[in-house]
Design an enzyme around this catalytic site. Structure first.
Site, PDB file in Angstrom:
ATOM      1  N   THR A   1       0.832  -1.208   0.000  1.00 62.00           N
ATOM      2  CA  THR A   1       0.000   0.000   0.000  1.00 62.00           C
ATOM      3  C   THR A   1       0.864   1.254   0.000  1.00 62.00           C
ATOM      4  O   THR A   1       0.556   2.241  -0.686  1.00 62.00           O
ATOM      5  CB  THR A   1      -0.927   0.004   1.227  1.00 62.00           C
ATOM      6  OG1 THR A   1      -1.745  -1.160   1.194  1.00 62.00           O
ATOM      7  CG2 THR A   1      -1.809   1.242   1.253  1.00 62.00           C
TER       8      THR A   1
ATOM      9  N   HIS B   1       1.984   1.905  -3.433  1.00 60.97           N
ATOM     10  CA  HIS B   1       0.920   2.553  -4.218  1.00 60.97           C
ATOM     11  C   HIS B   1       0.882   4.055  -3.929  1.00 60.97           C
ATOM     12  O   HIS B   1       0.731   4.874  -4.839  1.00 60.97           O
ATOM     13  CB  HIS B   1      -0.442   1.934  -3.882  1.00 60.97           C
ATOM     14  CG  HIS B   1      -0.660   0.585  -4.479  1.00 60.97           C
ATOM     15  ND1 HIS B   1      -0.817   0.389  -5.838  1.00 60.97           N
ATOM     16  CD2 HIS B   1      -0.764  -0.640  -3.913  1.00 60.97           C
ATOM     17  CE1 HIS B   1      -0.998  -0.900  -6.080  1.00 60.97           C
ATOM     18  NE2 HIS B   1      -0.962  -1.546  -4.923  1.00 60.97           N
TER      19      HIS B   1
ATOM     20  N   LEU C   1      -7.712 -12.405  -1.247  1.00 61.63           N
ATOM     21  CA  LEU C   1      -7.145 -11.192  -0.658  1.00 61.63           C
ATOM     22  C   LEU C   1      -6.697 -10.216  -1.738  1.00 61.63           C
ATOM     23  O   LEU C   1      -6.789  -9.005  -1.572  1.00 61.63           O
ATOM     24  CB  LEU C   1      -5.961 -11.540   0.252  1.00 61.63           C
ATOM     25  CG  LEU C   1      -5.332 -10.352   0.970  1.00 61.63           C
ATOM     26  CD1 LEU C   1      -6.186  -9.952   2.169  1.00 61.63           C
ATOM     27  CD2 LEU C   1      -3.918 -10.662   1.435  1.00 61.63           C
TER      28      LEU C   1
END
Length: 341
Positions: A40, A43, A262
């Site tokens: 994350t 990102h 997931l």
């Protein structure tokens, strides 16, 4: 205090000075020792479409960490100054139906540490005491720093009975590799993991999977034949978010198979629904960690001999954070840990 922040609406992350967070009555303040870089965070670094929609700028990011309790709100019980803790990064409302029913991981009002509110890439972090988890003395700081992603792996892997089952894991990122290791540790028969990244597949082999398959070079059906499998996989863990990987997983499942997802595929992903309907497949979506059952299982798995140390491949002091992000973005790393000590 020093902190890594998303300061501009563009690619990158920057070291800056920010005010120390304020302590509420029900909060604890943690002096950060080690943090790990999550996908994350990459990102957010890359400033992709999801980040642009989600992340307020400026913002201190990060949500994988371990540290020491240095201040306690006046209403807090059960924690002491000096306790070593990590913490659940999903802060829940406490009053919706799922929270009141004990299913807090499904809270519709979840707020993410380092996503919607200031995160752990800083010298100090304040979170609700409810979210903190004490780290047993026989678990290292490095391992405690990756409890958040390890929890994703544990939640996904332990969704179904695994003893004696054949498991296919699609996606050999760090979470997929840890999930495969959990499956093997708790008694699955064959654990096969697929990817096209040879570095990550080698990492999976070090973690003890039965077979790590580069699907650009090897046929999964041939691997199943080699292992003596005649009816397909009993359990599938989709960890990649890649449509071709999910389609391959569906094709490889036994009738009545169970799948935990997931990985986040594109919203317009198409699949052959005949594979789901006529095989009677069960598909379960996974988000985060069960609070706090997953956390207790994480600690117990490590204490019972699960060795996660190979998944941590890079270590940097916080001042060399850029090298850490470069390693993560290269695709040639496992978990990257940054030290604030």
């Amino acid at each position: 205090m020093k902190a890594l922040s998303k300061l501009k609406a563009e690619e990158g992350i920057w070291m800056t000075d920010v005010p120390q967070p304020e302590l509420g009555h029900n909060d604890i303040m943690i002096k950060i020792r080690k943090t790990a870089i999550c996908g994350t965070d990459v990102h957010i670094y890359n400033w992709d479409e999801w980040s642009q929609k989600t992340i307020p700028v400026p913002m201190v990011v990060g949500h994988e960490y371990v540290g020491e309790v240095v201040a306690i709100g006046q209403e807090v019980k059960g924690f002491n100054i000096g306790d070593r803790v990590s913490g659940e990064g999903h802060i829940t409302c406490g009053h919706c139906r799922n929270c009141r029913g004990g299913r807090t991981h499904l809270c519709r009002n979840t707020v993410g540490v380092g996503v919607n509110r200031p995160g752990s890439f800083a010298e100090y972090l304040v979170i609700p005491a409810f979210n903190a988890f004490k780290i047993p003395d026989n678990i290292s700081d490095e391992l405690a720093a990756i409890f958040d992603p390890f929890g994703n792996a544990v939640h996904t892997a332990l969704s179904f009975d695994l003893v004696g089952e054949d498991v296919l894991v699609s996606g050999a990122g760090p979470i997929g590799i840890m999930a495969a290791a959990v499956c093997k540790h708790v008694g699955a028969r064959h654990v096969v993991i697929t990817d096209v990244n040879e570095y990550r597949l080698d990492l999976a082999r070090k973690m003890g999977v039965t077979r790590a398959v580069n699907v650009s070079k090897e046929n999964l059906n041939d691997v199943m034949t080699e292992l003596g499998m005649t009816e397909g996989f009993d359990v599938g863990l989709e960890m990649s978010g890649a449509p071709p990987a999910f389609r391959s997983l569906l094709n490889s499942m036994n009738h009545g198979g169970r799948i935990a997802m997931l990985g986040i595929p594109p919203s317009d992903m198409s699949i052959d629904w005949n594979q789901v309907i006529f095989k009677g497949l069960f598909i379960k979506g996974i988000y985060g960690r069960e609070m706090f059952e997953t956390w207790y299982k994480m600690a117990a798995l490590i204490q019972s001999g699960l060795d996660l140390t190979p998944i941590i491949t890079h270590r940097f002091p916080i001042d060399e954070f850029q090298q850490g992000f470069d390693a993560m973005r290269s695709g040639k790393s496992g978990k990257v840990v940054l030290s604030w000590d």
